[in-house]
Write an enzyme that holds these catalytic residues in place. Structure first.
Site, short mmCIF file in Angstrom:
data_model
loop_
_atom_site.label_atom_id
_atom_site.label_comp_id
_atom_site.label_asym_id
_atom_site.label_seq_id
_atom_site.Cartn_x
_atom_site.Cartn_y
_atom_site.Cartn_z
N HIS A 387 8.84 1.89 -4.93
CA HIS A 387 7.66 2.76 -4.92
C HIS A 387 6.59 2.22 -3.96
O HIS A 387 6.13 2.92 -3.07
CB HIS A 387 7.11 2.82 -6.36
CG HIS A 387 5.91 3.69 -6.54
ND1 HIS A 387 5.99 4.97 -7.03
CD2 HIS A 387 4.59 3.47 -6.29
CE1 HIS A 387 4.76 5.50 -7.09
NE2 HIS A 387 3.91 4.59 -6.64
N GLU A 388 6.24 0.94 -4.14
CA GLU A 388 5.17 0.35 -3.32
C GLU A 388 5.58 0.23 -1.85
O GLU A 388 4.76 0.38 -0.95
CB GLU A 388 4.74 -1.01 -3.88
CG GLU A 388 4.15 -0.96 -5.29
CD GLU A 388 2.99 0.01 -5.46
OE1 GLU A 388 2.33 0.36 -4.47
OE2 GLU A 388 2.75 0.45 -6.61
N HIS A 391 4.88 3.47 -0.18
CA HIS A 391 3.49 3.53 0.28
C HIS A 391 3.32 2.73 1.57
O HIS A 391 2.71 3.17 2.53
CB HIS A 391 2.55 2.88 -0.76
CG HIS A 391 2.29 3.70 -1.98
ND1 HIS A 391 1.89 5.01 -1.92
CD2 HIS A 391 2.35 3.39 -3.29
CE1 HIS A 391 1.70 5.47 -3.16
NE2 HIS A 391 1.98 4.50 -4.01
N HIS A 394 4.82 4.34 4.57
CA HIS A 394 4.03 5.53 4.93
C HIS A 394 2.85 5.07 5.80
O HIS A 394 2.59 5.62 6.88
CB HIS A 394 3.53 6.21 3.64
CG HIS A 394 2.89 7.54 3.85
ND1 HIS A 394 2.33 8.26 2.82
CD2 HIS A 394 2.71 8.30 4.96
CE1 HIS A 394 1.83 9.40 3.28
NE2 HIS A 394 2.05 9.44 4.59
#
Length: 596
Positions: A387-388, A391, A394
């Site tokens: 998940h991190e 980020h 991105h």
């Protein structure tokens, strides 16, 4: 459970490299002095922002100051997060915060001055090639015009900045540094430390007495502070109401959505679409009750493992490799950048004493992103890492493809990239699994992702909406009011077959996101958009990957809804949420099939 390490005991290879931001304190001080010097020159532009040339020079200065300040702020904060009790970085964080406020004050004249121009003049500036790099900024300014105040009022509001963060700061100190939980007994009757970091682990314990003890100990501890925490939350709500009224927004909700240019319908439509899907959550609760073999399903049973014999111990190194394998559909370039993050000090891995809880990705333009974890060797932590890193990558793609201003993507988009990683990883694990017990374990995990990321976050979003609407209409928000609202929502969401324990009424007190108001709905919309993206990537292959990488590279160069639409996901309709719900239904059906 082992004793929590001190920060000084953490091996270097498990720490992030903050020296990539500043080599040492002296470098930080130099940058700080440079910002102090630069903001003095801002006054030279005051009263002169009438033509493209002066506006461009002023924006260039804003960017230079912004870049330095962001770096100073991020460095101080991330050091503070490593050890929240360290006085050096408490002081540095205060200094960086104060500087941000000074910067805001020094440059507060720019927006009102530009907006004092007529619509026609603004349109001319937007079309002027001199300002090509700032076209989206100017378009945004034009949209904000209705909510910008006079120069004097804007300067005053900039000075209030320091006070406005007080509720969040006070809650953070109370929650992370001052609050201590009692010891509880583990399954062997041994006294163990209960911390923020270990709480969820206790809730995942197969032993029901351990789960219940942890659950009650946490909420009793919060219960003792209910008056203080209710005061900080109310202060935060009142601060929001102050800003929304001063800036002439119809409500706090609309003010919060305005920045991302999100129609109010996206928020209300999420709540309504989830309400229509609550029978699916109730069906999952019934299945959970059956699988646990209990007469009553309690709130402390929600994280209990459903596949007793299956334990997935995943080391940090195994987690990194599995994620890389699972993200294979995203292509070579994505995987190469992911590996760079693993190898080059982006990640702060394990829990240590006084370290900030949870996980996040952060950073400053011009250096690589950073990820804070409190890693445990389990499936949940592997998904947190995926998940991190979603980020982080991105940010990496936005930063490397766009100029500073356009690279800053909205929080509305942030949760999409992180959750797409999770969806692809889950698909990979389910396809690879041949053991029915492992498959059941993964399906449970996936079902819980829907429960926590879509249903639970929507419930939080509904709580915030109710609380703000009550305060806006002049009603009180006592600790009892907050607990009653929160308890009733739990009953509505979890259904009649669930025993909703009275202690859960205190849960509002431990949710830090409530200090970042109307933020959590983005987890639910992000999860739905991500479900849609991952489905397209897996079904279409390269064309969908290209659209998706285009989305990652778009940063904040257009309105969020448009960026998603271009990449193939329309969040202004209920469709992505319904699509996510159909995946959830499929997961439940597979679980029911395996339990026959």
């Amino acid at each position: 459970m082992e004793k929590v390490m001190k920060r000084s005991e953490v091996p270097t290879e498990h720490q992030w490299k903050l020296q990539d931001l500043f080599t040492d304190q002296k470098a930080w001080d130099n940058a700080y002095n440079e910002v102090q010097r630069l903001i003095k020159t801002a006054a030279d532009f005051q009263g002169k922002l009438t033509n493209a040339e002066s506006i461009k020079q002023c924006f260039d200065l804003e960017d230079e100051v912004g870049l330095h300040t962001e770096r100073l702020f991020v460095y101080a904060h991330m050091h503070h997060d490593e050890d929240t009790a360290n006085p050096t970085y408490q002081a540095l964080t205060q200094k960086a915060k104060k500087l941000s406020v000074e910067v805001g004050e020094a440059l507060s004249f720019t927006t009102p001055e530009i907006l004092a121009l007529s619509e026609g003049e603004l349109d001319k500036l937007i079309a002027d090639p001199t300002l090509a790099d700032y076209r989206f900024t100017l378009t945004e300014m034009k949209r904000e015009k209705a909510h910008i105040l006079s120069k004097a009022e804007e300067a005053l509001l900039a000075q209030v900045g320091n006070m406005s963060s007080a509720p969040q700061t006070i809650f953070g100190m109370l929650n992370n540094a001052d609050m201590k939980f009692p010891k509880i007994k583990d399954e062997n009757g041994k006294e163990v430390e209960l911390t923020h970091g270990s709480y969820i682990q206790f809730l995942e314990n197969p032993n029901r007495e351990v789960r219940e003890a942890a659950f009650k100990a946490v909420y009793e501890t919060y219960g003792k502070q209910k008056n203080t925490i209710s005061a900080t939350l109310s202060a935060n709500v009142n601060k929001n109401i102050f800003y929304s009224r001063v800036r002439k927004y119809p409500s706090v909700l609309e003010m919060s959505l305005y920045g991302d240019n999100i129609p109010k319908e996206v928020y209300t439509n999420l709540i309504d679409t989830i309400h229509e899907s609550l029978p699916l959550l109730h069906r999952y609760m019934n299945l959970r009750k059956k699988l646990l073999g209990v007469d009553e399903l309690h709130m402390y049973d929600l994280f209990a493992p459903l596949v007793e014999e299956y334990k997935m111990d995943i080391t940090y190194d195994q987690a990194k490799q599995t994620i890389k394998d699972g993200l294979h559909p995203l292509g070579e370039d994505y995987l190469k950048n992911l590996q760079d993050g693993y190898d080059n000090g982006w990640i702060d891995v394990y829990e240590n004493e006084n370290k900030r809880t949870g996980a996040y990705s952060w950073g400053a333009y011009g250096t690589h992103p950073y990820v804070l974890l409190n890693h445990k060797d389990n499936l949940n932590s592997m998904f947190t890492l995926a998940h991190e890193m979603g980020h982080a990558l991105h940010s990496f793609y936005s930063d490397t493809n766009l100029k500073y201003r356009d690279a800053q993507y909205t929080i509305f988009l942030a949760e999409v990239a992180s959750t797409t990683n999770e969806a692809l990883l889950m698909d990979y694990l389910l396809k690879k699994s041949t053991d029915p017990k492992e498959k059941m374990y993964l399906l449970t995990y996936y079902a819980d992702q829907f429960r926590t990321t879509v249903f639970r976050q929507t419930m939080f979003a509904e709580f915030e909406k109710i609380v703000h609407e009550r305060a806006e209409s002049g009603e009180s928000l006592t600790p009892q009011d907050l607990s009653d609202i929160y308890y009733d929502l739990n009953v509505k969401y979890h259904g009649k077959n669930m025993t909703v324990d009275k202690e859960i009424g205190m849960e509002w007190a431990r949710i830090p996101h409530f200090y970042n108001s109307f933020y959590v709905y983005k987890y639910a919309t992000g999860f739905s958009a991500a479900t849609s993206f991952s489905k397209q990537i897996l079904e279409e292959g390269q064309p969908a990957v290209d659209r998706y990488l285009g989305f990652l590279k778009s940063g904040g160069s257009d309105f969020s809804i448009n960026i998603l639409k271009k990449a193939g996901v329309d969040m202004s309709s209920p469709e992505p949420i319904r699509e996510a719900m159909s995946v959830f239904e499929n997961v439940i059906s597979q679980m029911e099939e395996l339990t026959k």
